[in-house]
Design a protein around this motif. Structure first.
Motif, mmCIF file in Angstrom:
data_model
loop_
_atom_site.group_PDB
_atom_site.id
_atom_site.type_symbol
_atom_site.label_atom_id
_atom_site.label_comp_id
_atom_site.label_asym_id
_atom_site.label_seq_id
_atom_site.Cartn_x
_atom_site.Cartn_y
_atom_site.Cartn_z
ATOM 1 N N ASN A 374 0.825 -1.203 0.000
ATOM 2 C CA ASN A 374 0.000 0.000 0.000
ATOM 3 C C ASN A 374 0.863 1.259 0.000
ATOM 4 O O ASN A 374 2.024 1.234 0.427
ATOM 5 N N VAL A 375 0.278 2.344 -0.450
ATOM 6 C CA VAL A 375 0.995 3.607 -0.627
ATOM 7 C C VAL A 375 0.822 4.495 0.605
ATOM 8 O O VAL A 375 -0.301 4.640 1.104
ATOM 9 N N PRO A 376 1.881 5.123 1.090
ATOM 10 C CA PRO A 376 1.733 6.072 2.214
ATOM 11 C C PRO A 376 1.257 7.435 1.709
ATOM 12 O O PRO A 376 2.017 8.406 1.664
ATOM 13 N N PHE A 377 -0.018 7.483 1.313
ATOM 14 C CA PHE A 377 -0.576 8.754 0.838
ATOM 15 C C PHE A 377 -0.468 9.806 1.942
ATOM 16 O O PHE A 377 -0.634 9.501 3.128
ATOM 17 N N MET A 408 -8.656 6.219 7.398
ATOM 18 C CA MET A 408 -9.575 5.092 7.173
ATOM 19 C C MET A 408 -9.648 4.708 5.695
ATOM 20 O O MET A 408 -9.602 3.538 5.343
ATOM 21 N N VAL A 409 -9.779 5.720 4.826
ATOM 22 C CA VAL A 409 -9.961 5.391 3.410
ATOM 23 C C VAL A 409 -8.658 4.972 2.740
ATOM 24 O O VAL A 409 -8.683 4.193 1.787
ATOM 25 N N CYS A 410 -7.531 5.456 3.245
ATOM 26 C CA CYS A 410 -6.249 5.065 2.639
ATOM 27 C C CYS A 410 -6.034 3.554 2.729
ATOM 28 O O CYS A 410 -5.466 2.939 1.824
ATOM 29 N N ARG A 411 -6.494 2.964 3.806
ATOM 30 C CA ARG A 411 -6.298 1.524 4.014
ATOM 31 C C ARG A 411 -6.962 0.697 2.918
ATOM 32 O O ARG A 411 -6.458 -0.355 2.539
ATOM 33 N N TYR A 412 -8.103 1.169 2.399
ATOM 34 C CA TYR A 412 -8.878 0.388 1.427
ATOM 35 C C TYR A 412 -8.859 0.979 0.016
ATOM 36 O O TYR A 412 -9.467 0.410 -0.890
ATOM 37 N N SER A 413 -8.171 2.093 -0.179
ATOM 38 C CA SER A 413 -8.243 2.789 -1.466
ATOM 39 C C SER A 413 -7.783 1.923 -2.635
ATOM 40 O O SER A 413 -6.770 1.226 -2.568
ATOM 41 N N ARG A 414 -8.529 2.026 -3.735
ATOM 42 C CA ARG A 414 -8.173 1.310 -4.958
ATOM 43 C C ARG A 414 -6.877 1.870 -5.566
ATOM 44 O O ARG A 414 -6.191 1.170 -6.320
ATOM 45 N N ASP A 415 -6.551 3.099 -5.237
ATOM 46 C CA ASP A 415 -5.318 3.688 -5.781
ATOM 47 C C ASP A 415 -4.061 2.988 -5.265
ATOM 48 O O ASP A 415 -2.993 3.106 -5.878
ATOM 49 N N ASN A 416 -4.167 2.274 -4.155
ATOM 50 C CA ASN A 416 -3.010 1.512 -3.660
ATOM 51 C C ASN A 416 -2.480 0.548 -4.723
ATOM 52 O O ASN A 416 -1.274 0.329 -4.828
ATOM 53 N N ALA A 417 -3.401 -0.035 -5.493
ATOM 54 C CA ALA A 417 -3.007 -1.012 -6.509
ATOM 55 C C ALA A 417 -2.851 -0.378 -7.885
ATOM 56 O O ALA A 417 -2.401 -1.046 -8.818
ATOM 57 N N ARG A 418 -3.213 0.886 -8.014
ATOM 58 C CA ARG A 418 -3.237 1.519 -9.340
ATOM 59 C C ARG A 418 -2.020 2.387 -9.617
ATOM 60 O O ARG A 418 -1.873 2.920 -10.715
ATOM 61 N N VAL A 419 -1.157 2.578 -8.611
ATOM 62 C CA VAL A 419 0.065 3.353 -8.859
ATOM 63 C C VAL A 419 0.954 2.593 -9.834
ATOM 64 O O VAL A 419 0.828 1.372 -9.997
ATOM 65 N N PRO A 420 1.868 3.287 -10.516
ATOM 66 C CA PRO A 420 2.704 2.628 -11.526
ATOM 67 C C PRO A 420 3.515 1.445 -10.999
ATOM 68 O O PRO A 420 3.961 1.431 -9.845
ATOM 69 N N PHE A 421 3.706 0.477 -11.895
ATOM 70 C CA PHE A 421 4.541 -0.698 -11.617
ATOM 71 C C PHE A 421 5.980 -0.235 -11.350
ATOM 72 O O PHE A 421 6.497 0.649 -12.027
ATOM 73 N N LYS A 439 0.881 9.275 -8.719
ATOM 74 C CA LYS A 439 2.226 9.280 -8.135
ATOM 75 C C LYS A 439 2.739 7.869 -7.857
ATOM 76 O O LYS A 439 1.990 7.005 -7.393
ATOM 77 N N VAL A 440 4.017 7.679 -8.104
ATOM 78 C CA VAL A 440 4.672 6.405 -7.819
ATOM 79 C C VAL A 440 4.795 6.238 -6.301
ATOM 80 O O VAL A 440 4.993 7.211 -5.567
ATOM 81 N N ASN A 441 4.653 4.991 -5.826
ATOM 82 C CA ASN A 441 4.875 4.713 -4.402
ATOM 83 C C ASN A 441 6.322 5.068 -4.053
ATOM 84 O O ASN A 441 7.251 4.581 -4.715
ATOM 85 N N PRO A 442 6.542 5.907 -3.020
ATOM 86 C CA PRO A 442 7.914 6.340 -2.716
ATOM 87 C C PRO A 442 8.861 5.215 -2.289
ATOM 88 O O PRO A 442 10.078 5.425 -2.217
ATOM 89 N N ASP A 443 8.343 4.009 -2.041
ATOM 90 C CA ASP A 443 9.243 2.919 -1.637
ATOM 91 C C ASP A 443 9.945 2.250 -2.831
ATOM 92 O O ASP A 443 10.677 1.276 -2.672
#
Length: 556
Positions: A374-377, A408-421, A439-443
């Motif tokens: 998951n992404v740290p939005f 709360m919503v960050c935990r379930y957001s569809r954008d977690n899986a939609r960020v670039p590969f 945005k790309v996941n910073p990790d």
């Protein structure tokens, strides 16, 4: 069970917008998929499911289709699509498209004609109804919030949309409309694709005439899933579609089937079922609430195991499920199913092991094979997903602070899986030299494919081993077609089961906790087929599994 061509395969979902961008406009494209076919072949993938790349305004990221016969220019051209189909075939890979036929886009030619003449031929392609006492025809709530009804201009007419207001539902009661859909399906199958993943299909059957339901929130509306539960006769439509379009081509079809009646499982995926397979969402829907994401119950390791086992036992002897831990509509599986603070390469491999060897067709979602998380939005401005934005407002309406609602919503957001590969540690994780649409996941500098290819002990190489084992000549009969039997269900935070055939019995066992656990095997003689650690602590029948250790053991 009659064996089918697709049952011993491994499937992979591509979300094209975020897979690989070759023209640096920040959006993934068909050329990017072609470029990475050899990577997918090396991983062991056979079936590739493409999320929508049809022409679309992208109100719901391509699930609002304005032309079923054209590739959206943002993704490429039909010539490039033809090349992708041909290149996949060269590698003995099968391409399946997303079939989105519960609704289209409000920019589709059909709907534009319906707006001009709501009572005419094309008006009957949709659900257009008169308002009731100055209000919408009924009180159903759309999946993205607000009424399912949108007023047409300043008239008293409304059209129905179970999802976004730019996604009018198609009227499946109309024979002419259904034949138009089947014609389109046949056109794509003639082009050379191998089948379809079928989107939101349980919504195509409405309860007519429309009526009000008991409200389930303060807004006076009721979830449109209440109508799904009440509706009867959907299988008539699905069997007609199968006979009119799928059967002639021996197409592989996998349904996004929610809330089906338990007694209908065989009708969906049995020997004469309307689909080849359907996704197992038992784990996905665990803990959901009609109130909204803020009220969801977090799933525990034991909940996850029990959900998986219930689905396996229910489908045993009936048909093949398709097994997932994530997709484009869910958060990342390792962040969802592994308890907070316990995510590591070891636990990711354990989760991969216990889901991948279940009976059914394993699906991998892009990035899952490298353990993307998951992404740290940091702000609601980072969010693109309309569903997340709606649920943020729902949480605010319940009195939660902005910080609480956002968390709360960050935990379930569809954008977690939609960020670039995350291909590599370079610019934008190697996805694009332009500005990515999300945005790309910073990790990505520490978690990317390039690093994992070089590390033989990585999550990526472990997925390759899982795939190779499932396909191996020695064990395919057992791991693909063998019986399923739960094991060690009395132990907490353990997920274990047998896959059995006439030739052998294979135990898949995972310690779903960070501390070691002891197990007593049913016999002393066994062969270790796969271990997510280099060591194994054993003494005869006794095994001591380290925290998040997973084993695949073969007994004679």
């Amino acid at each position: 069970m009659i064996k089918k061509w697709w049952q011993d395969k491994v499937a992979y979902q591509i979300y094209p917008k975020s897979f690989k961008d070759t023209n640096n406009d920040g959006i993934g494209d068909v050329k990017g998929i072609i470029e990475k076919l050899d990577y997918l072949k090396d991983l062991g993938v056979d079936i590739i499911w493409l999320s929508p790349i049809y022409c679309s305004p992208l109100a719901d990221q391509g699930y609002d289709i304005s032309d079923y016969y054209l590739i959206d220019p943002r993704f490429g051209t039909m010539e490039e699509m033809d090349e992708l189909i041909a290149e996949a075939k060269k590698r003995e890979m099968y391409l399946i498209m997303d079939l989105v036929v519960n609704h289209c886009s409000d920019e589709h030619e059909w709907f534009q004609k319906a707006l001009k003449d709501p009572d005419g031929e094309y008006g009957n392609y949709f659900y257009i109804r008169e308002g009731k006492d100055g209000k919408a025809p009924n009180n159903l709530r759309s999946y993205f919030g607000g009424s399912v009804w949108e007023r047409i201009g300043d008239t008293n007419k409304y059209y129905f949309h179970a999802f976004h207001k730019k996604q009018p539902d198609l009227n499946w009661e109309n024979e002419v409309l259904r034949e138009k859909i089947y014609e389109m399906i046949r056109w794509w199958l003639e082009k050379g694709i191998a089948g379809f993943r079928i989107d939101a299909i349980m919504n195509i059957k409405k309860v007519l005439p429309f009526h009000d339901y008991e409200p389930d929130r303060d807004d006076g509306l009721a979830s449109c899933e209440k109508m799904v539960d009440e509706a009867e006769g959907i299988l008539d439509f699905l069997n007609e579609m199968k006979e009119a379009a799928f059967d002639k081509y021996d197409a592989f079809t996998v349904g996004e089937v929610f809330r089906e009646k338990k007694e209908d499982l065989e009708a969906f995926i049995g020997e004469k079922g309307c689909f080849s397979s359907m996704f197992d969402f038992n784990e996905t829907v665990f803990g959901i609430s009609d109130k909204g994401w803020y009220d969801y119950q977090h799933i525990t390791p034991d909940d996850y195991r029990d959900c998986c086992f219930a689905s396996q036992l229910r489908s045993e002897g009936v048909g093949f499920l398709s097994n997932i831990i994530e997709n484009h509509d869910e958060p990342r599986g390792v962040s969802h199913y592994i308890p907070k603070g316990e995510c590591s390469d070891q636990s990711k491999k354990m989760l991969a092991t216990v889901y991948f060897m279940l009976k059914g067709l394993p699906f991998i979602y892009q990035g899952q094979e490298i353990g993307m998380e998951n992404v740290p939005f940091t702000s609601i401005e980072d969010i693109d997903d309309i569903s997340t934005l709606d649920q943020y407002q729902v949480a605010l309406s319940q009195g939660f602070s902005k910080e609480e609602a956002f968390s709360m919503v960050c935990r379930y957001s569809r954008d977690n899986a939609r960020v670039p590969f995350q291909w590599d540690g370079g610019t934008n994780a190697g996805f694009s030299q332009g500005i990515p649409w999300l945005k790309v996941n910073p990790d990505y500098r520490n978690l990317n494919l390039e690093l994992q290819i070089e590390d033989e002990d990585s999550v990526f190489h472990y997925y390759k081993k899982l795939i190779a084992l499932r396909k191996s000549r020695e064990h395919k009969e057992t791991l693909v077609f063998g019986d399923f039997e739960p094991a060690y269900t009395d132990l907490k935070r353990v997920m274990a089961y047998y896959r059995s055939s006439k030739a052998e019995k294979i135990l898949i066992i995972g310690n779903f906790k960070p501390e070691p656990q002891e197990f007593l095997l049913e016999q002393e003689e066994y062969e270790v087929l796969l271990n997510n650690k280099k060591e194994l602590s054993s003494d005869g029948r006794k095994l001591l599994l380290d925290g998040y250790q997973a084993l695949i053991l073969r007994f004679q």
